[in-house]
Every structure is written in C-alpha cells, then in structure tokens.
Design an enzyme around this catalytic site. Structure first.
Site, PDB file in Angstrom:
ATOM      1  N   PHE A  57       2.290   7.219   2.089  1.00 39.43           N
ATOM      2  CA  PHE A  57       3.364   7.841   1.473  1.00 39.43           C
ATOM      3  C   PHE A  57       2.991   8.618   0.332  1.00 39.43           C
ATOM      4  O   PHE A  57       3.830   9.377  -0.202  1.00 39.43           O
ATOM      5  CB  PHE A  57       4.448   7.145   1.250  1.00 39.43           C
ATOM      6  CG  PHE A  57       5.043   6.198   2.340  1.00 39.43           C
ATOM      7  CD1 PHE A  57       5.680   6.650   3.709  1.00 39.43           C
ATOM      8  CD2 PHE A  57       4.626   4.798   2.214  1.00 39.43           C
ATOM      9  CE1 PHE A  57       5.867   5.797   4.410  1.00 39.43           C
ATOM     10  CE2 PHE A  57       5.013   3.833   3.571  1.00 39.43           C
ATOM     11  CZ  PHE A  57       5.581   4.366   4.484  1.00 39.43           C
ATOM     12  N   PRO A 116       0.722  -1.214  -0.014  1.00 40.28           N
ATOM     13  CA  PRO A 116      -0.181  -0.050  -0.038  1.00 40.28           C
ATOM     14  C   PRO A 116       0.798   1.404   0.109  1.00 40.28           C
ATOM     15  O   PRO A 116       2.007   1.585   0.526  1.00 40.28           O
ATOM     16  CB  PRO A 116      -0.774  -0.073   1.390  1.00 40.28           C
ATOM     17  CG  PRO A 116      -0.911  -1.495   1.439  1.00 40.28           C
ATOM     18  CD  PRO A 116       0.358  -2.234   1.144  1.00 40.28           C
ATOM     19  N   CYS A 117       0.334   2.155  -0.998  1.00 38.49           N
ATOM     20  CA  CYS A 117       1.305   3.326  -1.052  1.00 38.49           C
ATOM     21  C   CYS A 117       0.573   4.475  -0.241  1.00 38.49           C
ATOM     22  O   CYS A 117       1.337   5.840  -0.051  1.00 38.49           O
ATOM     23  CB  CYS A 117       1.280   3.777  -2.609  1.00 38.49           C
ATOM     24  SG  CYS A 117      -0.198   4.201  -3.446  1.00 38.49           S
ATOM     25  N   GLN A 118      -0.773   4.585   0.189  1.00 40.74           N
ATOM     26  CA  GLN A 118      -1.319   5.748   0.920  1.00 40.74           C
ATOM     27  C   GLN A 118      -0.555   6.207   1.960  1.00 40.74           C
ATOM     28  O   GLN A 118      -0.751   7.572   2.097  1.00 40.74           O
ATOM     29  CB  GLN A 118      -2.839   4.980   1.325  1.00 40.74           C
ATOM     30  CG  GLN A 118      -3.805   4.865   0.297  1.00 40.74           C
ATOM     31  CD  GLN A 118      -3.414   3.175   0.027  1.00 40.74           C
ATOM     32  OE1 GLN A 118      -2.579   2.625   0.302  1.00 40.74           O
ATOM     33  NE2 GLN A 118      -4.993   2.689  -0.719  1.00 40.74           N
TER      34      GLN A 118
END
Length: 175
Positions: free
Chosen positions: A73, A69-71
């Site tokens: 950053f 998951p990128c949320q």
C-alpha cells in the site's frame, strides 16, 4: 501483560519492556531483523513465518501488536494491494481470531487509507469489529514524536468488547 509482536527490529518490544510488560514472542521473517531481536531479547522465541505459525505455541497474549507489511500500500512501492504476496492482513486476522487478545495495536502506511478508495482501511476495521473489538484508527506523523520528517502512519487500537476486563458499561442519559 504478555505481548506478542510482528516485529521488525523491536520498536514495540522496547516500549513494552520500558513499561514492564513481558514479550512472549516475535514473528519476523527478515534475517537481519531476527539478529537484532536475538541480540536484545535472546530468550524470546522468533517465529519466522506468520502463515505457518500455530498460535497455540505462543500461549495466552494480552496485547498483539503488528506493523504488518506496508509495501502493498506504500506510495514508494508498486501498490499491488491485496494482490501482493506481502499483504498479510488475512494472517494477522487469523492471529486475532486464534489468540483473542484483549488489545491489538496495528500500524501501517497512510496509503492503506486511500488504496482502492479506502477499501482495505474499511476492511481492517470491519474485520476487527466482526471479531468483537472496538476500533479506534488514527493518523500519527513521525514528526509528532519529534522525528525530523513527516511520514504519516495509520494506527489501529482495538479493544475486545468480550474481555470483561477494564471495560466499563456505558451510562445512558436520563438513567
């Protein structure tokens, strides 16, 4: 090659299929993404929670991929970093430790590089190196593969130095 994916809707798995690799499992919590995966790979198990997954259930894996998951950053989010529940790098690292794949392919948003002065970017590399991997990070924009937008992504390609397979010893100059 046997491949395990942190999955989304199966982009990594589609590429693996096209080169003849066997997908042995998906790890994906989102129900919509699971439905897409089931449609295209009906015989491949889907594990919904990386934190509760016992990796021995998967069996041997040559390549572990993860668009974790990128949320935490992303510039589009609140950038809570490691304080965000979706920061799953520690679980990804647990998978690496337990599976010991020859190769790891990880992907995330460019914000990982500059969040908290680059600390998380450095942490990912240091964690993989501490597990015996040689790591090559690079930034690849979506337009680099003909998408109509820039959307930079950070990629980590890591190879196990302990694998002994396909690795050639470095030749020293003068010897």
């Amino acid at each position: 090659r046997r491949v395990l994916f942190r999955s989304g809707i199966g982009g990594f798995a589609l590429a693996a299929h096209r080169v003849g690799w066997e997908t042995v499992g998906f790890c994906e919590p989102d129900r919509f993404c699971q439905s897409v995966l089931r449609k295209h790979w009906p015989d491949v198990p889907i594990f919904p929670d990386i934190a509760r997954l016992h990796w021995n259930a998967v069996g041997p894996v040559d390549i572990l991929t993860a668009g974790y998951p990128c949320q935490p950053f992303s510039l589009a989010g609140k950038r809570r970093g490691e304080a965000d529940d979706r920061h799953l790098w520690p679980e990804m690292l647990r998978a690496v430790r337990e599976i010991r794949p020859a190769w790891i392919v990880g992907e995330n948003v460019l914000g990982l590089v500059n969040w908290n002065g680059g600390l998380v970017f450095d942490e990912v590399q240091a964690d993989l190196e501490a597990q015996g991997y040689e790591v090559l990070p690079f930034i690849l924009p979506a337009c680099g593969v003909n998408a109509p937008h820039r959307r930079d992504r950070i990629w980590f390609i890591a190879y196990s130095l302990n694998n002994g397979n396909m690795r050639r010893p470095k030749k020293h100059e003068g010897k």
